[in-house]
Design an enzyme around this catalytic site. Structure first.
Site, short mmCIF file in Angstrom:
data_model
loop_
_atom_site.label_atom_id
_atom_site.label_comp_id
_atom_site.label_asym_id
_atom_site.label_seq_id
_atom_site.Cartn_x
_atom_site.Cartn_y
_atom_site.Cartn_z
N LYS A 172 50.74 18.95 22.29
CA LYS A 172 50.60 19.74 22.33
C LYS A 172 51.53 21.01 22.27
O LYS A 172 51.66 21.92 21.39
CB LYS A 172 49.42 20.06 22.96
N TYR A 205 48.80 14.69 26.10
CA TYR A 205 48.34 14.97 25.19
C TYR A 205 48.59 16.42 25.33
O TYR A 205 49.11 17.02 23.96
CB TYR A 205 46.77 15.20 25.46
N THR A 218 46.05 24.56 22.89
CA THR A 218 44.67 24.84 24.31
C THR A 218 45.75 24.92 25.51
O THR A 218 46.83 25.56 25.32
CB THR A 218 44.96 23.30 23.92
N ASP A 219 44.54 25.11 26.25
CA ASP A 219 45.47 25.86 27.42
C ASP A 219 45.70 24.60 28.31
O ASP A 219 46.76 25.21 29.33
CB ASP A 219 44.06 26.62 28.06
N GLU A 220 46.34 23.29 27.65
CA GLU A 220 46.73 22.24 28.71
C GLU A 220 48.17 22.37 28.46
O GLU A 220 48.87 21.76 29.30
CB GLU A 220 46.00 20.63 28.39
P1 NAD Z 1 38.44 16.85 17.29
O1 NAD Z 1 39.14 15.29 18.05
O2 NAD Z 1 37.36 16.41 16.97
O3 NAD Z 1 39.45 16.69 15.88
C1 NAD Z 1 40.11 16.77 15.03
C2 NAD Z 1 40.15 16.08 13.34
O4 NAD Z 1 41.67 15.89 13.03
C3 NAD Z 1 39.11 15.04 12.82
O5 NAD Z 1 38.46 16.19 12.46
C4 NAD Z 1 40.41 14.01 12.47
O6 NAD Z 1 40.09 13.78 11.80
C5 NAD Z 1 41.69 15.75 12.34
N1 NAD Z 1 43.38 14.72 12.56
C6 NAD Z 1 42.61 14.35 13.11
N2 NAD Z 1 44.96 13.88 13.14
C7 NAD Z 1 45.06 13.79 11.31
C8 NAD Z 1 46.43 13.67 10.64
N3 NAD Z 1 47.04 13.21 10.95
N4 NAD Z 1 46.21 14.31 9.57
C9 NAD Z 1 44.77 15.49 9.43
N5 NAD Z 1 43.55 14.94 9.72
C10 NAD Z 1 44.10 14.41 11.17
O7 NAD Z 1 38.99 17.85 17.76
P2 NAD Z 1 38.92 19.47 18.19
O8 NAD Z 1 38.32 19.33 19.54
O9 NAD Z 1 37.82 19.49 17.28
O10 NAD Z 1 39.48 19.84 18.02
C11 NAD Z 1 40.50 20.58 17.22
C12 NAD Z 1 42.01 21.24 17.44
O11 NAD Z 1 42.12 22.38 18.34
C13 NAD Z 1 43.27 20.31 18.21
O12 NAD Z 1 44.13 20.65 17.28
C14 NAD Z 1 42.85 20.72 19.63
O13 NAD Z 1 43.85 20.61 19.74
C15 NAD Z 1 42.05 22.13 19.83
N6 NAD Z 1 41.47 22.43 21.14
C16 NAD Z 1 40.14 21.20 21.50
C17 NAD Z 1 39.90 22.12 22.51
C18 NAD Z 1 38.31 21.67 22.51
O14 NAD Z 1 37.46 21.76 24.18
N7 NAD Z 1 38.22 20.59 22.41
C19 NAD Z 1 40.35 23.38 23.48
C20 NAD Z 1 41.45 24.23 22.35
C21 NAD Z 1 41.98 23.27 21.37
O1 DAU Z 2 41.53 22.39 27.87
C1 DAU Z 2 41.25 22.99 26.43
C2 DAU Z 2 41.33 20.47 26.68
O2 DAU Z 2 39.90 20.09 26.82
C3 DAU Z 2 41.59 20.55 25.26
O3 DAU Z 2 42.29 21.01 24.66
C4 DAU Z 2 41.24 19.19 24.51
O4 DAU Z 2 41.05 18.84 23.37
C5 DAU Z 2 39.63 18.44 25.44
O5 DAU Z 2 39.55 17.13 24.99
C6 DAU Z 2 39.77 19.16 26.73
O6 DAU Z 2 40.27 18.18 27.68
P1 DAU Z 2 39.65 17.32 29.47
O7 DAU Z 2 40.26 16.57 29.47
O8 DAU Z 2 39.46 19.31 30.07
O9 DAU Z 2 38.10 17.58 28.58
P2 DAU Z 2 37.44 16.20 28.68
O10 DAU Z 2 35.69 16.40 27.70
O11 DAU Z 2 38.05 14.46 28.55
O12 DAU Z 2 37.13 16.33 30.60
C7 DAU Z 2 36.44 16.87 31.11
C8 DAU Z 2 36.52 17.39 32.44
O13 DAU Z 2 35.77 16.06 32.27
C9 DAU Z 2 38.64 16.21 33.05
O14 DAU Z 2 38.48 17.05 34.07
C10 DAU Z 2 37.70 14.62 33.12
C11 DAU Z 2 36.48 15.01 33.40
N1 DAU Z 2 35.83 13.72 32.74
C12 DAU Z 2 35.51 13.60 31.78
C13 DAU Z 2 34.88 12.00 31.09
C14 DAU Z 2 35.12 11.58 29.69
C15 DAU Z 2 34.59 12.92 34.00
O15 DAU Z 2 34.78 13.20 35.31
N2 DAU Z 2 34.24 11.84 33.72
C16 DAU Z 2 34.23 10.95 32.16
O16 DAU Z 2 33.84 10.56 31.55
#
Ligand code: NAD
Ligand code: DAU
Length: 362
Positions: free
Chosen positions: A171, A167, A141-143
């Site tokens: 990561k 989180y 992630t960019d975080e």
């Molecule tokens: P998600 O939470 O939707 O899915 C995570 C999956 O991992 C689920 O299917 C869960 O059951 C599985 N899992 C969790 N713990 C596990 C374990 N110990 N062993 C096996 N499986 C396990 O997540 P996502 O949004 O699809 O993110 C996937 C990856 O991409 C993550 O590594 C996250 O950090 C990264 N990422 C997400 C975003 C985003 O915006 N969602 C952005 C950048 C990077």
């Molecule tokens: O940047 C990549 C990341 O983006 C991933 O690595 C994470 O897995 C993914 O969850 C996401 O993190 P954020 O914290 O940015 O995503 P989230 O959707 O939780 O929130 C997006 C923005 O919206 C953040 O600034 C918080 C705000 N927010 C979120 C929720 C759930 C609200 O204002 N209200 C809300 O109820």
């Protein structure tokens, strides 16, 4: 003349493939590549086999388990003999990491470490022909880079890690492990650091699906703080294509930043969702969904701005996103409108408990 023997392509092992990005990745992979997929997933609250239900079982095997289960992962690697591992498995929600960081350390740090050790053991035993081709791609992630002010340049791959939430710290730790396992043992690692994804099959705890779900349910749309935090949004299908491109052409040990070049303030995202829903599915009383917006207490330690400089992906690997935020958001809203039973199936009693934990004291 006898026909040349046909060899079936080696599978890839996907971890966390029942979640949001992993399931979109498997869908795109099976549509565009010849190798089958083995999906190892623990099925936490975020993992849902429904996300993969329409895919051909002949090319997709599901294994229920934890990336931290060394016996399981070792025997799986020995049986499946994948040519690559793509690691999506993680705990991913920042707010949950604030309320309870334990699972984030267990999976994102310890689980990743154990997966890496199993991968190292497997890779070391590969024969001379297979070894150079093997890859482990870690999806991050960019975080990990921390937060930006409005004037700062977007994150590039040389930025220092300054993670701010549990989180993000977990990561960042996993990315460091990846780097060290390459540097010390030579394991062929690729790491991608991506911005915020949105699209189909995203669990309705994250901003965009939560807002769509709450809007349709007639409940409050909770915007944290002043709503002026900025995220760089990328449609999940663009992210999945980027991962395939890195797996194919990325250089081991390198990290690749992936982003949508689409910075938006949260309040603008929520307005865009409301406006699109007003057009696609108007409220019964003729009022705009904007009337449901409620500003609530901010997230502790809330990062102000993320932005990705994806120049390396563009110049080295020729990747850039296809979807604009406007086209991608409309597609996403139409998907959620057409798939409301999916949302109802993935939310459970545990989801309602989470909503209470996160929002009742705000
Ligand atoms: P998600 O939470 O939707 O899915 C995570 C999956 O991992 C689920 O299917 C869960 O059951 C599985 N899992 C969790 N713990 C596990 C374990 N110990 N062993 C096996 N499986 C396990 O997540 P996502 O949004 O699809 O993110 C996937 C990856 O991409 C993550 O590594 C996250 O950090 C990264 N990422 C997400 C975003 C985003 O915006 N969602 C952005 C950048 C990077
Ligand atoms: O940047 C990549 C990341 O983006 C991933 O690595 C994470 O897995 C993914 O969850 C996401 O993190 P954020 O914290 O940015 O995503 P989230 O959707 O939780 O929130 C997006 C923005 O919206 C953040 O600034 C918080 C705000 N927010 C979120 C929720 C759930 C609200 O204002 N209200 C809300 O109820």
């Amino acid at each position: 003349m006898s026909a040349a023997p046909t060899t079936s392509p080696s599978p890839i092992l996907v971890t966390g493939g029942a979640g949001f990005i992993g399931s979109n990745f498997i869908r795109a992979w099976l549509a565009q590549e010849t190798s089958p997929v083995v999906n190892l997933d623990k099925l936490t609250y975020a993992g849902n086999l429904d996300n993969l239900g329409d895919l051909p079982p002949t090319r997709l095997e599901f294994v229920h388990g934890d990336i931290g289960d060394v016996r399981l992962v070792k025997s799986l690697l020995a049986r499946v003999r994948p040519r690559a591992i793509v690691n999506f498995a993680a705990e991913t929600h920042v707010d949950r990491s604030i309320h309870g960081p334990d699972d984030f350390i267990a999976t994102n740090v310890v689980g990743t470490f154990r997966l890496l050790e199993c991968a190292r053991d497997y890779w070391q035993r590969l024969d001379a022909a297979e070894k150079p081709a093997f890859r482990i791609l870690h999806v991050s992630t960019d975080e990990v880079y921390g937060t930006l002010s409005a004037q700062d340049a977007a994150f590039n791959e040389a930025n220092a890690f300054r993670p701010n939430s549990p989180y993000a710290a977990s990561k960042a730790a996993s990315d460091h492990l990846m780097r060290a396992w390459h540097h010390t043992y030579g394991l062929p690692i690729l790491t991608t650091n991506c911005s915020n994804n949105y699209g189909p099959y995203q669990f309705p705890e994250k901003l965009i699906p939560l807002m769509i779900h709450n809007a349709l349910a007639g409940t409050a749309l909770p915007v944290y703080g002043d709503g002026l935090q900025v995220r760089d949004w990328l449609h999940v299908e663009d992210h999945c294509e980027a991962i395939r491109v890195v797996l194919r052409g990325g250089r081991p040990a390198e990290t690749y930043n992936i982003g949508g070049n689409s910075e938006k303030a949260n309040i603008d995202v929520v307005h865009a969702i409301c406006d699109a829903l007003d057009g696609e599915h108007p409220r019964g009383d003729g009022r705009s969904y904007r009337s449901q917006i409620a500003f609530v207490k901010d997230r502790p330690g809330h990062d102000r701005r993320y932005a990705i400089d994806a120049a390396k992906m563009r110049t080295e690997l020729g990747w850039s996103p296809k979807e604009t935020f406007e086209s991608g958001l409309l597609k996403t809203i139409r998907w959620y409108l057409a798939n409301q039973p999916w949302t109802e199936r993935v939310i459970s009693g545990a989801y309602r408990d989470w909503i209470h934990t996160n929002y009742s004291a705000r």
